[in-house]
Design an enzyme around this catalytic site. Structure first.
Site, PDB file in Angstrom:
ATOM      1  N   ASP A   9      -2.189  -3.622   4.730  1.00 19.67           N
ATOM      2  CA  ASP A   9      -2.709  -2.151   4.534  1.00 19.67           C
ATOM      3  C   ASP A   9      -3.010  -1.211   3.290  1.00 19.67           C
ATOM      4  O   ASP A   9      -2.701  -1.102   2.799  1.00 19.67           O
ATOM      5  CB  ASP A   9      -2.121  -1.326   5.703  1.00 19.67           C
ATOM      6  CG  ASP A   9      -0.970  -0.961   5.332  1.00 19.67           C
ATOM      7  OD1 ASP A   9      -0.109  -1.882   4.369  1.00 19.67           O
ATOM      8  OD2 ASP A   9      -0.176   0.019   5.579  1.00 19.67           O
ATOM      9  N   HIS A 246       8.576  -2.760  -2.493  1.00 22.91           N
ATOM     10  CA  HIS A 246       8.360  -3.906  -0.922  1.00 22.91           C
ATOM     11  C   HIS A 246       7.325  -4.414  -0.457  1.00 22.91           C
ATOM     12  O   HIS A 246       8.154  -5.765  -0.751  1.00 22.91           O
ATOM     13  CB  HIS A 246       7.944  -2.669   0.374  1.00 22.91           C
ATOM     14  CG  HIS A 246       8.760  -1.251   0.172  1.00 22.91           C
ATOM     15  ND1 HIS A 246      10.030  -1.567   0.216  1.00 22.91           N
ATOM     16  CD2 HIS A 246       8.660  -0.020  -0.048  1.00 22.91           C
ATOM     17  CE1 HIS A 246      10.662  -0.216   0.545  1.00 22.91           C
ATOM     18  NE2 HIS A 246       9.705   0.915  -0.036  1.00 22.91           N
TER      19      HIS A 246
HETATM   20  O1  RIB Z   1       8.004   0.028   4.848  1.00 16.69           O
HETATM   21  C1  RIB Z   1       7.008  -0.273   3.298  1.00 16.69           C
HETATM   22  C2  RIB Z   1       5.953  -1.104   3.761  1.00 16.69           C
HETATM   23  O2  RIB Z   1       5.083   0.678   4.527  1.00 16.69           O
HETATM   24  C3  RIB Z   1       5.107  -1.384   2.462  1.00 16.69           C
HETATM   25  O3  RIB Z   1       4.266  -2.283   3.332  1.00 16.69           O
HETATM   26  C4  RIB Z   1       4.152  -0.190   2.394  1.00 16.69           C
HETATM   27  O4  RIB Z   1       2.669  -0.981   1.878  1.00 16.69           O
HETATM   28  C5  RIB Z   1       3.554   0.087   4.066  1.00 16.69           C
HETATM   29  O5  RIB Z   1       2.914  -0.275   4.103  1.00 16.69           O
HETATM   30 CA    CA Z   2       1.853  -2.465   3.509  1.00 19.21          CA
END
Ligand code: RIB
Ligand code: CA
Length: 320
Positions: A9, A246
């Site tokens: 995303d 992340h």
């Molecule tokens: O919780 C972190 C995730 O949520 C990551 O993938 C960030 O890009 C959102 O999609």
């Molecule tokens: Ca993400």
């Protein structure tokens, strides 16, 4: 060579993960599918095309637009206060001459899995909607995939969208539970490790000092995309000039699993509830519930991960 299909995303942290994969000499990105989350599936695809144009991997990377809603219900909309109006923190990247591939996302996923029979790793950086939808339509997809590495969930850290849930699983818990229950070789890279590895402005400063001129645009992009994201982290966590790693950490886990310690447990994803929707539920009982085994990253060598990230993005060796 690791053949990767990325589902994203494409927001700020996704974009760094995508650049890492595109620039990695041992990775071939077979395709990128997009979904809603940080931004819409269409905007995520537009961002992805621009990132490919920035990275110039030297081969074609098809981009396909996937689901703009979870399996059930509607998407609650973008998060411009975290990922900016355009999903990449307001960073301006030149448009790409490449267009999205007009193919159904499930059909594309299945076609790629068949083409790389047994050799394709799927890396999900957002909700698991596209993968779950493809598994519903092509149950045999499972046989063709090597493994799935996914950013999402938390075992023992607080959640980041509710007390117990992480955003990617909370955004479509039904899809996540279907992937958990599919029997695929699944490794979850959750908040237990991603919150611990911090990307610092000091890393960018250090990288800048040793970055070859041809990688300068990548570093400039990162600095520009990360501004708002760092501001949000300061607000949400009180941390100064650093943010969790992340999605890039999930990409690193796909390429360098040796940096991680995993724990294998039977697990499902809570599909309903008010406070626990999207929570990972593991079952350690002698007679556990009906669930497949999932690998959870529980420890990480964060210094190695940071070194790996910057050595791939801009050939910088001197950090960690
Ligand atoms: O919780 C972190 C995730 O949520 C990551 O993938 C960030 O890009 C959102 O999609
Ligand atoms: Ca993400």
């Amino acid at each position: 060579m690791l053949h990767l299909l990325i589902d994203a995303d494409t927001g700020v942290d996704d974009s760094i993960a995508i650049l890492y994969a595109l620039l990695h000499p041992e990775v071939h990105v077979a395709g990128i599918t997009t979904g809603c989350g940080n931004t819409s599936a269409a905007q995520a695809a537009e961002n992805t095309l621009r990132l490919i144009h920035l990275a110039r991997p030297g081969y074609e990377v098809p981009v396909v637009v996937g689901a703009n809603a979870p399996l059930s219900g509607v998407w609650e909309g973008p998060v411009p206060h975290i990922h900016g109006e355009n999903g990449i923190g307001g960073a301006q990247l030149p448009p790409s001459p490449q267009r999205v591939l007009e193919e159904d996302c499930s059909a594309f996923l299945y076609r790629m899995a068949e083409a790389y029979s047994g050799e394709l790793t799927v890396l999900t950086l957002g909700r698991m909607t596209n993968l779950a939808a493809a598994l519903r339509r092509f149950p045999e997809l499972k046989r063709h995939l090597r493994r799935v590495v996914a950013m999402g969930g938390t075992l023992s850290c607080p959640g980041n969208v509710s007390p117990r849930a992480e955003a990617n699983l909370a955004g479509d818990p039904e899809a996540a539970d279907e992937v958990f229950s599919s029997g695929l070789d699944l490794t979850m890279v959750g908040l237990d490790v991603t919150e611990r590895v911090r990307l610092r402005l000091a890393h960018l400063d250090a990288a800048e000092r040793s970055c070859p001129p041809e990688r300068r645009p990548v570093l400039d992009y990162m600095r520009s995309a990360l501004g708002l994201y760092l501001d949000f982290t300061r607000f949400a966590e009180g941390s100064l000039e650093n943010c969790p790693l992340h999605d890039p950490l999930a990409a690193i886990a796909a390429v360098r699993p040796e940096f991680f310690l995993t724990r294998r447990m039977r697990a499902r994803v809570e599909p309903g509830g008010t406070w626990c929707r999207g929570q990972v539920v593991t079952d350690l009982r002698f007679r556990p519930f009906e669930a497949e085994y999932v690998n959870f990253c529980v420890e990480v060598d964060g210094d190695q991960a940071i070194r790996e990230l910057f050595s791939v993005l801009c050939g910088a060796e001197s950090m960690g």
